[in-house]
Design a protein around this motif. Structure first.
Motif, PDB file in Angstrom:
ATOM      1  N   HIS A  13       0.781  -1.344   0.020  1.00  0.00           N
ATOM      2  CA  HIS A  13      -0.004   0.086  -0.113  1.00  0.00           C
ATOM      3  C   HIS A  13       0.841   1.097  -0.018  1.00  0.00           C
ATOM      4  CE1 HIS A  13      -3.010  -2.777   1.336  1.00  0.00           C
ATOM      5  NE2 HIS A  13      -3.899  -2.081   0.799  1.00  0.00           N
ATOM      6  N   ASP A  14       2.153   1.184  -0.205  1.00  0.00           N
ATOM      7  CA  ASP A  14       3.177   2.278   0.062  1.00  0.00           C
ATOM      8  C   ASP A  14       2.974   2.898   1.190  1.00  0.00           C
ATOM      9  OD1 ASP A  14       3.740   1.965  -2.849  1.00  0.00           O
ATOM     10  OD2 ASP A  14       2.066   3.101  -3.463  1.00  0.00           O
ATOM     11  N   GLY A  15       2.767   2.145   1.949  1.00  0.00           N
ATOM     12  CA  GLY A  15       2.768   2.656   3.593  1.00  0.00           C
ATOM     13  C   GLY A  15       3.915   2.224   4.327  1.00  0.00           C
ATOM     14  N   GLU A  16       3.842   2.474   5.809  1.00  0.00           N
ATOM     15  CA  GLU A  16       5.205   2.335   6.529  1.00  0.00           C
ATOM     16  C   GLU A  16       4.551   1.597   7.902  1.00  0.00           C
ATOM     17  OE1 GLU A  16       8.676   4.951   8.640  1.00  0.00           O
ATOM     18  OE2 GLU A  16       7.067   5.981   7.583  1.00  0.00           O
ATOM     19  N   PHE A  17       5.666   0.782   8.619  1.00  0.00           N
ATOM     20  CA  PHE A  17       5.277   0.147   9.800  1.00  0.00           C
ATOM     21  C   PHE A  17       6.548   0.577  10.667  1.00  0.00           C
ATOM     22  CE2 PHE A  17       5.930  -3.572  12.551  1.00  0.00           C
ATOM     23  CZ  PHE A  17       4.598  -3.340  13.605  1.00  0.00           C
ATOM     24  N   VAL A  18       6.051   1.042  11.888  1.00  0.00           N
ATOM     25  CA  VAL A  18       6.752   1.605  12.746  1.00  0.00           C
ATOM     26  C   VAL A  18       6.672   0.750  14.101  1.00  0.00           C
ATOM     27  CG1 VAL A  18       7.638   3.473  14.296  1.00  0.00           C
ATOM     28  CG2 VAL A  18       7.009   3.790  11.855  1.00  0.00           C
ATOM     29  N   LEU A  19       8.052   0.109  14.705  1.00  0.00           N
ATOM     30  CA  LEU A  19       7.835  -0.717  15.822  1.00  0.00           C
ATOM     31  C   LEU A  19       8.414   0.041  16.999  1.00  0.00           C
ATOM     32  CD1 LEU A  19       6.414  -3.039  17.248  1.00  0.00           C
ATOM     33  CD2 LEU A  19       8.708  -4.155  16.628  1.00  0.00           C
ATOM     34  N   ARG A  20       7.886   0.729  18.025  1.00  0.00           N
ATOM     35  CA  ARG A  20       8.458   1.106  19.060  1.00  0.00           C
ATOM     36  C   ARG A  20       8.392   0.233  20.336  1.00  0.00           C
ATOM     37  NH1 ARG A  20       5.894   7.312  18.007  1.00  0.00           N
ATOM     38  NH2 ARG A  20       6.817   7.471  16.003  1.00  0.00           N
ATOM     39  N   SER A  21       9.399   0.151  21.210  1.00  0.00           N
ATOM     40  CA  SER A  21       9.222  -0.703  22.192  1.00  0.00           C
ATOM     41  C   SER A  21      10.555  -0.574  23.294  1.00  0.00           C
ATOM     42  CB  SER A  21       9.320  -2.097  22.003  1.00  0.00           C
ATOM     43  OG  SER A  21       9.141  -3.085  22.984  1.00  0.00           O
ATOM     44  N   ALA A  33       0.839   1.367  12.186  1.00  0.00           N
ATOM     45  CA  ALA A  33       0.404   1.202  10.796  1.00  0.00           C
ATOM     46  C   ALA A  33       0.208   2.485  10.078  1.00  0.00           C
ATOM     47  CB  ALA A  33      -0.585   0.123  10.529  1.00  0.00           C
ATOM     48  N   ILE A  34       0.941   2.978   9.215  1.00  0.00           N
ATOM     49  CA  ILE A  34       0.937   4.228   8.610  1.00  0.00           C
ATOM     50  C   ILE A  34       0.356   4.161   6.978  1.00  0.00           C
ATOM     51  CG2 ILE A  34       1.901   6.271   7.977  1.00  0.00           C
ATOM     52  CD1 ILE A  34       3.658   5.921  10.423  1.00  0.00           C
ATOM     53  N   LEU A  35      -0.475   4.588   6.804  1.00  0.00           N
ATOM     54  CA  LEU A  35      -1.121   4.861   5.168  1.00  0.00           C
ATOM     55  C   LEU A  35      -0.682   6.127   4.593  1.00  0.00           C
ATOM     56  CD1 LEU A  35      -4.360   3.288   5.151  1.00  0.00           C
ATOM     57  CD2 LEU A  35      -2.599   2.267   4.633  1.00  0.00           C
ATOM     58  N   PRO A  36      -0.089   6.311   3.329  1.00  0.00           N
ATOM     59  CA  PRO A  36       0.359   7.672   2.768  1.00  0.00           C
ATOM     60  C   PRO A  36      -0.709   8.519   2.430  1.00  0.00           C
ATOM     61  CG  PRO A  36       0.568   5.920   1.362  1.00  0.00           C
ATOM     62  CD  PRO A  36       0.171   5.109   2.405  1.00  0.00           C
ATOM     63  N   PRO A  37      -0.528   9.811   2.128  1.00  0.00           N
ATOM     64  CA  PRO A  37      -1.410  10.763   1.975  1.00  0.00           C
ATOM     65  C   PRO A  37      -2.305  10.305   0.730  1.00  0.00           C
ATOM     66  CG  PRO A  37       0.320  11.803   2.567  1.00  0.00           C
ATOM     67  CD  PRO A  37       0.728  10.467   2.570  1.00  0.00           C
ATOM     68  N   ARG A  38      -1.887   9.561  -0.290  1.00  0.00           N
ATOM     69  CA  ARG A  38      -2.280   9.315  -1.586  1.00  0.00           C
ATOM     70  C   ARG A  38      -3.493   8.579  -1.355  1.00  0.00           C
ATOM     71  NH1 ARG A  38      -1.064   5.341  -5.023  1.00  0.00           N
ATOM     72  NH2 ARG A  38       0.476   3.902  -4.482  1.00  0.00           N
ATOM     73  N   ARG A  39      -3.425   7.558  -0.358  1.00  0.00           N
ATOM     74  CA  ARG A  39      -4.420   6.714  -0.175  1.00  0.00           C
ATOM     75  C   ARG A  39      -5.772   7.146   0.655  1.00  0.00           C
ATOM     76  NH1 ARG A  39      -4.124   1.704  -2.271  1.00  0.00           N
ATOM     77  NH2 ARG A  39      -2.202   1.060  -2.731  1.00  0.00           N
TER      78      ARG A  39
END
Length: 512
Positions: free
Chosen positions: A465-473, A483-489
């Protein structure tokens, strides 16, 4: 798997027989490394060939200088000394220099290493002939000349000729002594016979100049040898790097082919793997529920329950493996549609709510209102949120809490954040957790061990989906997965069209 005789193997499987194709490259690397270590690059036949070609090129570039010097000597003797003693010498010497230039011009550019010695001998012979011409010049006398003018002219011309020869012929050892030892010897004989101060002075100057220019030519020769040696080493290192790069590319290509073959195999085996498992699950469910009659033996009933649970766990594992394999094989296609991210998160919370209540885990939600719809694959994104929620419930202890947030990103996209107060993940284990089949130390000790494919699937789906996954721990402080979706979505809302506006405009124009 056995192949019948004559049956071609799958091209995607690594062919180990191709390893022998790299044997010549390996031998080339070994030979180059040995040359660099022993320092034989500059002293081999290839070096002599290069020096011979450089000498021929230097003679061609300076082809006009020596004839001009010869003509100048003849002209000065005629104009100032009024003697024609040098005319015959000028003609012969010009012919000799023309012959030397012709030899240099005929030197082949593709000179082989074996022929380089023969051409070096030719050039040395040409320098000997030139030296004989300058010896003739040194012994020419002038009975009609008054004073030492003619001797000074000869000394000056010989000195300039010696300097020119040293500068243009340093690429071949011995060229300068062969060319100018005879003239200096002739000057020595003349000085010994006449015992005149001018003759002795000219001889002393020429003898010292011959030693000096031979020394300079030797130093220039050694410097050029080092330059050629460095150039050869650089070229050899570049060749070695290119060979190593080609070997690396070949190894990477084989690894990619093997990985692709694995992914294609697993993706094509989905039906064959799921069909028997569905039968096992179905029949074990029938036996557990007693559809065909009660099972009298309690031990058998427990065994049937174990079979059903193990089959369900194995089916989940296969489904996750197949999903990841389809993504790697490029067969994972998105079925995109407009959905509300907030509603999808609420549905997923409802699906895990029962498991959360069993552990007295509180799930709170913080959703931004009036979020526009997003253009995504609903099934895939639902799998992402469910995986993250399931992990949070699995690793959150009794009486823990989970916070789910949905909102805007700073760049205009949308995100889903799931934060728990579980044991957390050590920072050095985060790359392991994000890799396929990777599990941290806490997950391995947990009674609810998984497959280790949940987070890799989340990353792969978001990447599609051209998105990004960030894991902070942080250890003992909990984990946050975003779970991040880009602006074009994000679908922008469009104001409703006023259908009466064109009609009102027409009526207004008609009234005017």
């Amino acid at each position: 798997m056995d192949f019948a005789p004559g049956q071609p193997a799958d091209k995607n499987i690594v062919d180990r027989s191709r390893a022998s194709a790299n044997a010549p490259l390996t031998r080339a690397i070994r030979a180059t490394r040995e040359k660099l270590q022993t320092g034989t690059l500059a002293s081999g036949p290839q070096f002599r060939r290069e020096m011979t070609l450089l000498h021929a090129n230097a003679l061609l570039q300076n082809a006009a200088a020596a004839p001009l010097l010869v003509i100048l000597a003849g002209a000065l003797s005629v104009y100032f000394l009024h003697t024609l003693n040098l005319v015959a010498w000028v003609i012969v010497t010009l012919v000799v220099y023309a012959g030397v230039t012709l030899v240099a011009r005929r030197t082949p550019h593709d000179l082989s290493a074996a022929d380089s010695s023969r051409w070096r001998r030719r050039f040395l012979a040409a320098h000997i002939v030139v030296g004989l011409c300058w010896t003739w010049f040194a012994v020419i006398g002038c009975a009609d000349c008054d004073g030492p003018a003619f001797l000074l002219l000869k000394g000056l011309m010989l000195l300039v000729a010696l300097a020119m020869t040293a500068m243009s012929s340093f690429t071949i050892r011995g060229a300068v002594p062969l060319a100018f030892t005879p003239p200096v010897a002739a000057l020595a004989v003349e000085a010994a016979l006449t015992r005149g101060p001018y003759e002795i002075g000219i001889f002393a100057v020429m003898a010292g100049a011959l030693g000096f220019f031979e020394f300079v030519a030797g130093r220039m020769h050694d410097s050029h040898v080092k330059l050629l040696s460095f150039q050869s080493e650089k070229d050899s290192l570049i060749a070695e790097l290119e060979v190593a790069n080609s070997l690396s590319d070949e190894a990477r290509r084989r690894a990619e082919e093997a990985n692709l073959a694995k992914s294609r195999f697993l993706a094509s085996m989905s039906h064959e793997l799921r069909t028997p498992l569905n039968a096992i699950l179905g029949f074990s469910q029938v036996m557990k529920d007693g559809v065909l009659g009660p099972m009298e033996n309690d031990t058998y009933r427990d065994y049937v329950g174990d079979i059903h649970r193990s089959g369900a766990h194995l089916l989940d594992l296969i489904n996750e493996i197949l999903d990841l394999s389809r993504i790697e094989a490029g067969r994972y296609e998105l079925q995109e549609e407009a959905i509300e991210l907030r509603e999808l998160a609420e549905d997923c919370i409802g699906m895990v709510q029962l498991r959360a209540r069993a552990k007295d885990i509180t799930i709170t939600s913080r959703f931004e209102q009036k979020l526009p719809a997003v253009w995504v694959d609903e099934r895939a994104l639902r799998q992402v949120v469910l995986n993250l929620l399931s992990n949070a419930v699995k690793f959150t202890p009794q009486n823990g809490s989970i916070e789910v947030k949905v909102g805007w990103t700073a760049g205009g996209g949308q995100y889903v954040s799931i934060k728990d107060n579980g044991p957390g993940i050590p920072e050095e284990e985060i790359p392991l957790v994000l890799s396929a089949f990777g599990q941290g130390a806490i997950a391995i000790k947990s009674a609810e061990q998984g497959t280790g494919l949940g987070l890799p699937i989340v990353q792969a789906v978001l990447d599609k989906h051209d998105g990004e996954f960030v894991l902070r721990s942080k250890l003992r402080r909990g984990t946050e997965a975003i779970a991040i979706l880009p602006p074009r979505r994000v679908l922008e809302s469009v104001a409703p069209i006023d259908q009466e506006a064109p009609r009102r405009k027409v009526r207004a124009n008609a009234g005017s």
